[in-house]
Motif scaffolding. Structure first.
Motif, PDB file in Angstrom:
ATOM      1  N   ASP A  51     -20.997  31.009  14.110  1.00 30.19           N
ATOM      2  CA  ASP A  51     -19.558  30.784  14.248  1.00 30.19           C
ATOM      3  C   ASP A  51     -19.270  29.324  14.562  1.00 30.19           C
ATOM      4  O   ASP A  51     -18.209  28.801  14.209  1.00 30.19           O
ATOM      5  CB  ASP A  51     -18.992  31.653  15.387  1.00 30.19           C
ATOM      6  N   VAL A  52     -20.215  28.673  15.269  1.00 23.88           N
ATOM      7  CA  VAL A  52     -20.081  27.270  15.665  1.00 23.88           C
ATOM      8  C   VAL A  52     -21.468  26.629  15.585  1.00 23.88           C
ATOM      9  O   VAL A  52     -22.476  27.271  15.899  1.00 23.88           O
ATOM     10  CB  VAL A  52     -19.553  27.120  17.120  1.00 23.88           C
ATOM     11  N   ILE A  53     -21.501  25.367  15.187  1.00 23.91           N
ATOM     12  CA  ILE A  53     -22.749  24.601  15.168  1.00 23.91           C
ATOM     13  C   ILE A  53     -22.623  23.490  16.196  1.00 23.91           C
ATOM     14  O   ILE A  53     -21.621  22.759  16.211  1.00 23.91           O
ATOM     15  CB  ILE A  53     -22.999  23.981  13.781  1.00 23.91           C
ATOM     16  N   CYS A  54     -23.638  23.348  17.060  1.00 21.64           N
ATOM     17  CA  CYS A  54     -23.734  22.202  17.971  1.00 21.64           C
ATOM     18  C   CYS A  54     -24.823  21.294  17.420  1.00 21.64           C
ATOM     19  O   CYS A  54     -25.955  21.739  17.228  1.00 21.64           O
ATOM     20  CB  CYS A  54     -24.127  22.644  19.377  1.00 21.64           C
ATOM     21  N   THR A  55     -24.483  20.049  17.159  1.00 17.77           N
ATOM     22  CA  THR A  55     -25.481  19.121  16.628  1.00 17.77           C
ATOM     23  C   THR A  55     -25.483  17.812  17.406  1.00 17.77           C
ATOM     24  O   THR A  55     -24.456  17.375  17.907  1.00 17.77           O
ATOM     25  CB  THR A  55     -25.250  18.821  15.130  1.00 17.77           C
ATOM     26  N   PRO A  78     -17.192  25.345  12.024  1.00 11.57           N
ATOM     27  CA  PRO A  78     -16.784  24.418  13.089  1.00 11.57           C
ATOM     28  C   PRO A  78     -18.007  23.741  13.734  1.00 11.57           C
ATOM     29  O   PRO A  78     -19.000  24.410  14.021  1.00 11.57           O
ATOM     30  CB  PRO A  78     -16.067  25.319  14.099  1.00 11.57           C
ATOM     31  N   ILE A  79     -17.919  22.441  13.907  1.00 10.14           N
ATOM     32  CA  ILE A  79     -19.034  21.662  14.469  1.00 10.14           C
ATOM     33  C   ILE A  79     -18.613  20.979  15.758  1.00 10.14           C
ATOM     34  O   ILE A  79     -17.582  20.306  15.815  1.00 10.14           O
ATOM     35  CB  ILE A  79     -19.546  20.613  13.462  1.00 10.14           C
ATOM     36  N   LEU A  80     -19.450  21.165  16.784  1.00 10.95           N
ATOM     37  CA  LEU A  80     -19.319  20.472  18.063  1.00 10.95           C
ATOM     38  C   LEU A  80     -20.484  19.491  18.138  1.00 10.95           C
ATOM     39  O   LEU A  80     -21.642  19.903  18.073  1.00 10.95           O
ATOM     40  CB  LEU A  80     -19.396  21.473  19.222  1.00 10.95           C
ATOM     41  N   VAL A  81     -20.192  18.207  18.246  1.00 15.76           N
ATOM     42  CA  VAL A  81     -21.253  17.200  18.352  1.00 15.76           C
ATOM     43  C   VAL A  81     -21.590  17.025  19.828  1.00 15.76           C
ATOM     44  O   VAL A  81     -20.727  16.677  20.636  1.00 15.76           O
ATOM     45  CB  VAL A  81     -20.828  15.860  17.718  1.00 15.76           C
ATOM     46  N   VAL A  82     -22.850  17.320  20.167  1.00 17.03           N
ATOM     47  CA  VAL A  82     -23.333  17.182  21.548  1.00 17.03           C
ATOM     48  C   VAL A  82     -24.297  16.007  21.542  1.00 17.03           C
ATOM     49  O   VAL A  82     -25.406  16.106  21.019  1.00 17.03           O
ATOM     50  CB  VAL A  82     -24.045  18.479  22.014  1.00 17.03           C
ATOM     51  N   SER A  83     -23.850  14.885  22.096  1.00 19.46           N
ATOM     52  CA  SER A  83     -24.638  13.665  21.958  1.00 19.46           C
ATOM     53  C   SER A  83     -24.293  12.662  23.052  1.00 19.46           C
ATOM     54  O   SER A  83     -23.191  12.686  23.593  1.00 19.46           O
ATOM     55  CB  SER A  83     -24.341  13.038  20.588  1.00 19.46           C
ATOM     56  N   GLY A 101     -15.817  15.861   9.326  1.00 20.19           N
ATOM     57  CA  GLY A 101     -15.435  17.248   9.542  1.00 20.19           C
ATOM     58  C   GLY A 101     -15.754  17.829  10.900  1.00 20.19           C
ATOM     59  O   GLY A 101     -15.438  18.987  11.168  1.00 20.19           O
ATOM     60  N   ALA A 102     -16.403  17.060  11.782  1.00 22.43           N
ATOM     61  CA  ALA A 102     -16.674  17.570  13.134  1.00 22.43           C
ATOM     62  C   ALA A 102     -15.344  17.804  13.851  1.00 22.43           C
ATOM     63  O   ALA A 102     -14.389  17.055  13.654  1.00 22.43           O
ATOM     64  CB  ALA A 102     -17.536  16.583  13.918  1.00 22.43           C
ATOM     65  N   LEU A 131     -13.439  26.489  19.208  1.00 27.13           N
ATOM     66  CA  LEU A 131     -13.912  26.143  17.870  1.00 27.13           C
ATOM     67  C   LEU A 131     -14.173  27.377  17.029  1.00 27.13           C
ATOM     68  O   LEU A 131     -13.910  27.383  15.819  1.00 27.13           O
ATOM     69  CB  LEU A 131     -15.169  25.275  17.939  1.00 27.13           C
ATOM     70  N   ALA A 132     -14.695  28.432  17.634  1.00 20.71           N
ATOM     71  CA  ALA A 132     -14.998  29.657  16.881  1.00 20.71           C
ATOM     72  C   ALA A 132     -13.729  30.268  16.298  1.00 20.71           C
ATOM     73  O   ALA A 132     -13.778  30.989  15.304  1.00 20.71           O
ATOM     74  CB  ALA A 132     -15.713  30.669  17.787  1.00 20.71           C
ATOM     75  N   SER A 133     -12.583  29.964  16.890  1.00 21.80           N
ATOM     76  CA  SER A 133     -11.320  30.515  16.404  1.00 21.80           C
ATOM     77  C   SER A 133     -10.713  29.672  15.261  1.00 21.80           C
ATOM     78  O   SER A 133      -9.706  30.041  14.690  1.00 21.80           O
ATOM     79  CB  SER A 133     -10.309  30.612  17.555  1.00 21.80           C
ATOM     80  N   LYS A 134     -11.337  28.538  14.948  1.00 22.15           N
ATOM     81  CA  LYS A 134     -10.797  27.631  13.925  1.00 22.15           C
ATOM     82  C   LYS A 134     -11.397  27.918  12.553  1.00 22.15           C
ATOM     83  O   LYS A 134     -12.581  28.194  12.432  1.00 22.15           O
ATOM     84  CB  LYS A 134     -11.092  26.159  14.280  1.00 22.15           C
ATOM     85  N   LYS A 135     -10.575  27.830  11.538  1.00 20.02           N
ATOM     86  CA  LYS A 135     -11.060  27.936  10.153  1.00 20.02           C
ATOM     87  C   LYS A 135     -11.202  26.523   9.615  1.00 20.02           C
ATOM     88  O   LYS A 135     -10.292  25.711   9.747  1.00 20.02           O
ATOM     89  CB  LYS A 135     -10.075  28.722   9.301  1.00 20.02           C
ATOM     90  N   VAL A 136     -12.346  26.234   9.028  1.00 16.68           N
ATOM     91  CA  VAL A 136     -12.559  24.879   8.464  1.00 16.68           C
ATOM     92  C   VAL A 136     -12.766  24.956   6.960  1.00 16.68           C
ATOM     93  O   VAL A 136     -13.105  25.976   6.435  1.00 16.68           O
ATOM     94  CB  VAL A 136     -13.754  24.151   9.135  1.00 16.68           C
TER      95      VAL A 136
END
Length: 136
Positions: A51-55, A78-83, A101-102, A131-136
């Motif tokens: 549902d969500v990607i953390c990269t 949906p992408i969450l950048v963890v950095s 697109g993040a 983020l899981a509730s968002k459509k991309v």
């Protein structure tokens, strides 16, 4: 309610383990797959359909920016950048990732302090739920 399925893409084994623990300690989210860099992550994304990607951003091989572009082109998620490279002063990195697109950013957790751990879990899971509730 079904748990939010999260894929983690992180080249640091320590950071990967911390993120996995933070997410799996929540009743609302679970890690469904992990990869050490972008090109390893793409087939995992296809298989696990998170549902969500953390990269992470800075990784050997395919970095987080190129990975974000590939995900949005092939498996819009949906992408969450963890950095460490998405602090408020990292305007160029944040802009480039948003263009690719993040959807959001989260500074990489560094602490072992248990009170911080709970706060981090709450903040991270809140971001994942949004983020899981968002459509991309």
């Amino acid at each position: 309610m079904a748990k939010i399925k999260v894929a983690l893409v992180e080249d640091s084994p320590v950071a990967l383990e911390i993120l996995k623990r933070l997410i799996n300690s929540s009743d609302e989210a679970e890690v469904v797959g992990t990869a050490m860099e972008g090109s390893q992550a793409l087939p995992m994304i296809a298989n696990t359909k998170p549902d969500v990607i953390c990269t992470d951003l800075d990784m050997p091989g395919m970095d987080g920016l190129e990975f974000t572009k590939q995900v949005m082109a092939n498996y819009p998620t949906p992408i969450l950048v963890v950095s460490n490279a998405v602090q408020p002063q990292d305007v160029d990195n944040i802009y480039n990732l948003m263009q690719a697109g993040a959807l959001d950013f989260f500074p990489k957790p560094t602490t072992g302090n248990p009170t911080d751990y709970e706060k981090l879990t709450k903040m991270l899971v809140t971001k994942l739920k949004v983020l899981a509730s968002k459509k991309v």
